[in-house]
Scaffold this active site. Structure first.
Site, short mmCIF file in Angstrom:
data_model
loop_
_atom_site.label_atom_id
_atom_site.label_comp_id
_atom_site.label_asym_id
_atom_site.label_seq_id
_atom_site.Cartn_x
_atom_site.Cartn_y
_atom_site.Cartn_z
N TYR A 87 56.24 48.66 49.61
CA TYR A 87 55.47 49.31 48.54
C TYR A 87 56.38 50.15 47.63
O TYR A 87 56.11 50.31 46.45
CB TYR A 87 54.31 50.12 49.13
CG TYR A 87 53.21 49.20 49.60
CD1 TYR A 87 53.06 48.88 50.95
CD2 TYR A 87 52.35 48.58 48.69
CE1 TYR A 87 52.09 47.99 51.38
CE2 TYR A 87 51.38 47.68 49.10
CZ TYR A 87 51.26 47.38 50.44
OH TYR A 87 50.30 46.48 50.86
N ARG A 143 57.50 47.79 45.03
CA ARG A 143 56.44 47.49 44.05
C ARG A 143 56.16 48.72 43.17
O ARG A 143 55.87 48.58 41.99
CB ARG A 143 55.20 47.01 44.80
CG ARG A 143 55.52 45.71 45.55
CD ARG A 143 54.33 45.11 46.20
NE ARG A 143 53.32 44.82 45.20
CZ ARG A 143 52.02 44.76 45.49
NH1 ARG A 143 51.63 44.99 46.73
NH2 ARG A 143 51.15 44.49 44.56
N GLN A 175 41.37 44.52 41.07
CA GLN A 175 41.97 44.33 42.39
C GLN A 175 43.41 44.86 42.37
O GLN A 175 44.07 44.92 43.39
CB GLN A 175 41.99 42.85 42.78
CG GLN A 175 40.59 42.23 42.87
CD GLN A 175 40.67 40.74 42.99
OE1 GLN A 175 40.67 40.18 44.09
NE2 GLN A 175 40.75 40.06 41.85
N ASN A 176 43.89 45.21 41.18
CA ASN A 176 45.28 45.61 41.02
C ASN A 176 45.49 47.06 41.45
O ASN A 176 44.61 47.90 41.30
CB ASN A 176 45.72 45.43 39.57
CG ASN A 176 45.64 43.98 39.13
OD1 ASN A 176 45.58 43.07 39.97
ND2 ASN A 176 45.55 43.76 37.83
N HIS A 210 41.27 47.70 45.63
CA HIS A 210 42.28 47.56 46.69
C HIS A 210 43.26 48.72 46.73
O HIS A 210 44.33 48.62 47.32
CB HIS A 210 43.04 46.23 46.52
CG HIS A 210 42.16 45.04 46.76
ND1 HIS A 210 42.46 43.77 46.31
CD2 HIS A 210 40.96 44.93 47.38
CE1 HIS A 210 41.49 42.93 46.67
NE2 HIS A 210 40.57 43.61 47.30
N GLY A 218 42.69 36.87 35.26
CA GLY A 218 43.89 36.83 36.10
C GLY A 218 43.67 37.02 37.58
O GLY A 218 44.44 37.69 38.25
N SER A 255 42.76 34.64 41.17
CA SER A 255 42.52 33.30 41.75
C SER A 255 41.19 33.27 42.50
O SER A 255 40.78 32.23 43.00
CB SER A 255 43.67 32.96 42.72
OG SER A 255 43.67 33.90 43.79
N ASN A 315 45.42 28.88 34.30
CA ASN A 315 45.23 27.82 35.29
C ASN A 315 43.75 27.65 35.61
O ASN A 315 42.93 28.49 35.27
CB ASN A 315 46.01 28.17 36.58
CG ASN A 315 47.49 28.36 36.30
OD1 ASN A 315 48.10 27.53 35.64
ND2 ASN A 315 48.03 29.48 36.74
N1 APR Z 1 47.49 35.65 32.40
C1 APR Z 1 46.31 35.46 33.06
N2 APR Z 1 46.23 34.98 34.33
C2 APR Z 1 47.39 34.67 34.93
C3 APR Z 1 48.65 34.84 34.31
C4 APR Z 1 48.67 35.35 32.99
N3 APR Z 1 49.82 35.54 32.33
N4 APR Z 1 49.62 34.42 35.19
C5 APR Z 1 48.97 34.03 36.32
N5 APR Z 1 47.64 34.17 36.15
C6 APR Z 1 46.56 33.88 37.11
C7 APR Z 1 46.85 32.77 38.10
O1 APR Z 1 46.52 31.50 37.56
C8 APR Z 1 45.91 33.15 39.25
O2 APR Z 1 44.61 32.60 39.03
O3 APR Z 1 46.37 35.04 37.87
C9 APR Z 1 45.83 34.68 39.14
C10 APR Z 1 46.63 35.39 40.21
O4 APR Z 1 46.02 35.13 41.45
P1 APR Z 1 46.55 35.92 42.73
O5 APR Z 1 48.04 35.91 42.72
O6 APR Z 1 45.82 35.35 43.91
O7 APR Z 1 46.12 37.43 42.47
P2 APR Z 1 44.72 38.11 42.78
O8 APR Z 1 43.59 37.15 42.52
O9 APR Z 1 44.69 39.39 42.03
O10 APR Z 1 44.81 38.41 44.36
C11 APR Z 1 43.72 39.15 44.91
O11 APR Z 1 44.95 39.32 46.98
O12 APR Z 1 46.96 39.67 48.00
C12 APR Z 1 45.76 40.25 47.69
O13 APR Z 1 45.32 42.54 47.48
C13 APR Z 1 45.94 41.47 46.84
O14 APR Z 1 44.52 42.25 45.03
C14 APR Z 1 45.21 41.11 45.56
C15 APR Z 1 44.23 40.05 46.01
#
Ligand code: APR
Length: 231
Positions: free
Chosen positions: A55, A58, A88-89, A106, A172, A174, A199
């Site tokens: 952390y 980060r 979630q950020n 989170h 942003g 998944s 995506n």
């Molecule tokens: N603009 C918009 N979306 C984007 C970009 C961008 N420039 N680059 C990537 N992405 C999208 C990807 O396509 C994906 O759908 O952002 C998403 C990132 O997904 P994750 O990496 O799974 O992040 P997140 O959904 O926030 O994860 C949720 O998982 O690990 C835990 O606690 C952590 O809060 C986090 C949670």
């Protein structure tokens, strides 16, 4: 007439163009670290130093990062709409862009909390949280983060906010991590849902308009669309 209520549900992707890595993209954090080594209560019990260092790295990145056009467009919408961010950020980029209503599902990387009393939360002074940094009750401070396997204390308040949305915008994420991802199902049936992501994202049973591009381009365009549509 009360202002239109917009909830932005954001994930790591909105901060990607600010230089902060996502989790599950090809160069994501979980490609380099094992969740069970750095983001669970068991990891903390087994090797707190490793967790603190994860952390710290980060936190250093967050302190070097700046909000991008997506964060700024969301904050600017507060001049015409009731805007609530549910993120979630763990970064503070929404706040630094000027958003005044931000709920962190989170946790927040710039805060630390007592391991003796979770209600005791403190700002982290500088980039590092170290072994020996204690709370007033003498217990070791831990990152103020919700780890995998821990309760999400703000989940119900977040669900209540989404349930009042006229418009829900997912940016942003998944949508792979529950219970947070389940919030998209808390939106009222009459709400319109948009998703900004370069995506494809699967959200079972949710009808949304997909703005298939990066947040820094897609969110400002969507903001313009919302202004044209509702003001
Ligand atoms: N603009 C918009 N979306 C984007 C970009 C961008 N420039 N680059 C990537 N992405 C999208 C990807 O396509 C994906 O759908 O952002 C998403 C990132 O997904 P994750 O990496 O799974 O992040 P997140 O959904 O926030 O994860 C949720 O998982 O690990 C835990 O606690 C952590 O809060 C986090 C949670």
């Amino acid at each position: 007439m009360s202002p239109i209520r917009i909830v932005f549900f954001t994930g790591a992707g909105i901060s990607a163009e600010s230089g902060l890595r996502t989790f599950r993209d090809s160069d994501g954090l979980w490609e380099e670290y094992r969740i069970e080594d750095v983001a669970t209560p068991e990891a903390w019990a087994r090797n707190a130093e490793l967790v603190l260092r994860f952390y710290d790295l980060r936190r250093e990145q967050v302190l070097k990062a700046s909000p991008n056009a997506a964060h700024e467009a969301i904050a600017a919408l507060e001049d015409s709409f009731h805007v609530q961010v549910v993120t979630q950020n763990i970064d503070d980029l929404h706040e630094r862009a000027g958003s005044s209503r931000v709920l962190h599902l989170h946790g927040e990387i710039l805060k630390a909390r007592s391991t003796a009393d979770p209600s005791l939360v403190f700002p982290v002074n500088g980039p590092h949280l170290r072994t020996g940094d204690k709370c007033p009750k003498g217990s070791q401070l831990r990152p103020h983060i919700v780890w995998f396997g821990e309760e999400v204390p703000l989940l119900m308040p977040a669900a209540a906010l989404v349930a009042q949305a006229d418009v829900l915008v997912v940016v942003g994420s998944s949508l792979q991590v529950y219970p947070a991802a389940g919030l998209v199902h808390s939106a009222p049936a009459q709400a319109t849902i948009h998703l900004v992501d370069p995506n494809t994202v699967s959200a079972q049973g949710v009808r949304f308009t997909h703005w298939k591009e990066k947040a820094s381009l897609g969110v400002p365009k969507l903001a313009q669309f919302l202004r044209k549509t509702y003001t």
